[in-house]
Design a protein around this motif. Structure first.
Motif, PDB file in Angstrom:
ATOM      1  N   MET A  69      33.572 -29.125  10.300  1.00 23.74           N
ATOM      2  CA  MET A  69      32.849 -28.008   9.683  1.00 23.74           C
ATOM      3  C   MET A  69      31.604 -28.535   8.999  1.00 23.74           C
ATOM      4  O   MET A  69      31.440 -29.746   8.827  1.00 23.74           O
ATOM      5  CB  MET A  69      33.744 -27.269   8.679  1.00 23.74           C
ATOM      6  N   THR A  70      30.756 -27.622   8.588  1.00 25.49           N
ATOM      7  CA  THR A  70      29.553 -28.000   7.847  1.00 25.49           C
ATOM      8  C   THR A  70      29.936 -28.382   6.421  1.00 25.49           C
ATOM      9  O   THR A  70      31.009 -28.008   5.933  1.00 25.49           O
ATOM     10  CB  THR A  70      28.550 -26.833   7.799  1.00 25.49           C
ATOM     11  N   VAL A  71      29.035 -29.085   5.763  1.00 26.91           N
ATOM     12  CA  VAL A  71      29.272 -29.438   4.364  1.00 26.91           C
ATOM     13  C   VAL A  71      29.334 -28.168   3.522  1.00 26.91           C
ATOM     14  O   VAL A  71      30.153 -28.079   2.600  1.00 26.91           O
ATOM     15  CB  VAL A  71      28.182 -30.400   3.848  1.00 26.91           C
ATOM     16  N   ALA A  72      28.521 -27.192   3.847  1.00 27.96           N
ATOM     17  CA  ALA A  72      28.540 -25.934   3.084  1.00 27.96           C
ATOM     18  C   ALA A  72      29.900 -25.247   3.192  1.00 27.96           C
ATOM     19  O   ALA A  72      30.454 -24.790   2.188  1.00 27.96           O
ATOM     20  CB  ALA A  72      27.437 -24.995   3.576  1.00 27.96           C
ATOM     21  N   GLU A  73      30.445 -25.200   4.400  1.00 28.10           N
ATOM     22  CA  GLU A  73      31.772 -24.587   4.579  1.00 28.10           C
ATOM     23  C   GLU A  73      32.838 -25.410   3.865  1.00 28.10           C
ATOM     24  O   GLU A  73      33.750 -24.857   3.239  1.00 28.10           O
ATOM     25  CB  GLU A  73      32.098 -24.455   6.067  1.00 28.10           C
ATOM     26  N   LYS A  83      26.345 -29.838  -3.725  1.00 29.59           N
ATOM     27  CA  LYS A  83      25.743 -31.151  -3.978  1.00 29.59           C
ATOM     28  C   LYS A  83      26.818 -32.234  -4.169  1.00 29.59           C
ATOM     29  O   LYS A  83      26.706 -33.338  -3.645  1.00 29.59           O
ATOM     30  CB  LYS A  83      24.836 -31.076  -5.204  1.00 29.59           C
ATOM     31  N   ASN A  84      27.872 -31.908  -4.907  1.00 32.77           N
ATOM     32  CA  ASN A  84      28.937 -32.885  -5.146  1.00 32.77           C
ATOM     33  C   ASN A  84      29.720 -33.180  -3.869  1.00 32.77           C
ATOM     34  O   ASN A  84      30.081 -34.329  -3.597  1.00 32.77           O
ATOM     35  CB  ASN A  84      29.876 -32.389  -6.244  1.00 32.77           C
ATOM     36  N   VAL A  85      29.996 -32.146  -3.077  1.00 39.20           N
ATOM     37  CA  VAL A  85      30.714 -32.350  -1.810  1.00 39.20           C
ATOM     38  C   VAL A  85      29.842 -33.172  -0.858  1.00 39.20           C
ATOM     39  O   VAL A  85      30.329 -34.084  -0.188  1.00 39.20           O
ATOM     40  CB  VAL A  85      31.127 -30.999  -1.179  1.00 39.20           C
ATOM     41  N   HIS A  86      28.549 -32.857  -0.826  1.00 43.20           N
ATOM     42  CA  HIS A  86      27.626 -33.624   0.012  1.00 43.20           C
ATOM     43  C   HIS A  86      27.662 -35.105  -0.371  1.00 43.20           C
ATOM     44  O   HIS A  86      27.714 -35.987   0.488  1.00 43.20           O
ATOM     45  CB  HIS A  86      26.208 -33.061  -0.119  1.00 43.20           C
ATOM     46  N   GLY A  87      27.640 -35.385  -1.669  1.00 42.31           N
ATOM     47  CA  GLY A  87      27.714 -36.772  -2.137  1.00 42.31           C
ATOM     48  C   GLY A  87      29.015 -37.443  -1.725  1.00 42.31           C
ATOM     49  O   GLY A  87      29.021 -38.618  -1.310  1.00 42.31           O
ATOM     50  N   ASP A  88      30.119 -36.708  -1.819  1.00 37.90           N
ATOM     51  CA  ASP A  88      31.410 -37.264  -1.408  1.00 37.90           C
ATOM     52  C   ASP A  88      31.427 -37.562   0.090  1.00 37.90           C
ATOM     53  O   ASP A  88      31.930 -38.603   0.521  1.00 37.90           O
ATOM     54  CB  ASP A  88      32.553 -36.303  -1.757  1.00 37.90           C
ATOM     55  N   VAL A  89      30.853 -36.660   0.885  1.00 40.95           N
ATOM     56  CA  VAL A  89      30.785 -36.871   2.332  1.00 40.95           C
ATOM     57  C   VAL A  89      29.944 -38.117   2.637  1.00 40.95           C
ATOM     58  O   VAL A  89      30.313 -38.933   3.488  1.00 40.95           O
ATOM     59  CB  VAL A  89      30.218 -35.621   3.056  1.00 40.95           C
ATOM     60  N   GLU A  90      28.824 -38.272   1.925  1.00 36.18           N
ATOM     61  CA  GLU A  90      27.971 -39.447   2.142  1.00 36.18           C
ATOM     62  C   GLU A  90      28.728 -40.741   1.844  1.00 36.18           C
ATOM     63  O   GLU A  90      28.646 -41.705   2.599  1.00 36.18           O
ATOM     64  CB  GLU A  90      26.705 -39.354   1.281  1.00 36.18           C
ATOM     65  N   LYS A  91      29.454 -40.768   0.722  1.00 36.13           N
ATOM     66  CA  LYS A  91      30.223 -41.972   0.353  1.00 36.13           C
ATOM     67  C   LYS A  91      31.303 -42.269   1.392  1.00 36.13           C
ATOM     68  O   LYS A  91      31.451 -43.404   1.841  1.00 36.13           O
ATOM     69  CB  LYS A  91      30.876 -41.807  -1.021  1.00 36.13           C
TER      70      LYS A  91
END
Length: 125
Positions: A69-73, A83-91
């Motif tokens: 799924m997308t980061v937004a979903e 923003k926090n989920v995006h950071g977690d996905v990046e890590k």
């Protein structure tokens, strides 16, 4: 999804990793096809816990349950800030615990994550 297991090793000596790599190279030189090995290692429990936080385990659980799924979903499903989920996905992506496809969708590509924690040996009294 093909069966892929992520092996997370904590506190495993470098020699064990080198030995595993040598066995793989040896098998390849003999013309064998060794089973793929996906692994990441951490020097200690603190380093492991800094990456695999409870919120990131929740993130992995949602991806495994619901699929790519997308980061937004993902943020909506987790009821967390984008923003926090995006950071977690990046890590997690930097450590290959999650993957992004050509569309930018995020997935947890492993059928299983096995964590092996080796605590430092204590001194005997």
């Amino acid at each position: 999804m093909t069966e892929r297991v992520l092996n997370v090793k904590v506190g495993e000596p470098l020699e064990a990793n080198l030995s595993r790599a040598a066995r793989m190279v040896e098998a390849l030189e003999l013309g064998e096809s060794p089973a793929p090995y996906f692994g990441i290692g951490f020097a200690d429990v603190g380093q492991f816990a800094a990456l695999f936080t409870p919120r990131r385990w929740d993130l992995l659980a949602v991806l495994r349950e619901c699929g790519p799924m997308t980061v937004a979903e993902l943020a909506r499903r987790l009821k967390r800030d984008y923003k926090n989920v995006h950071g977690d996905v990046e890590k997690l992506s930097a450590w290959h615990a999650v993957e992004r496809d050509e569309r930018g969708w995020v997935s947890a590509p492993y059928s299983e994550i096995v964590v092996d924690i080796r605590l430092p040996q204590g001194r005997v009294a």
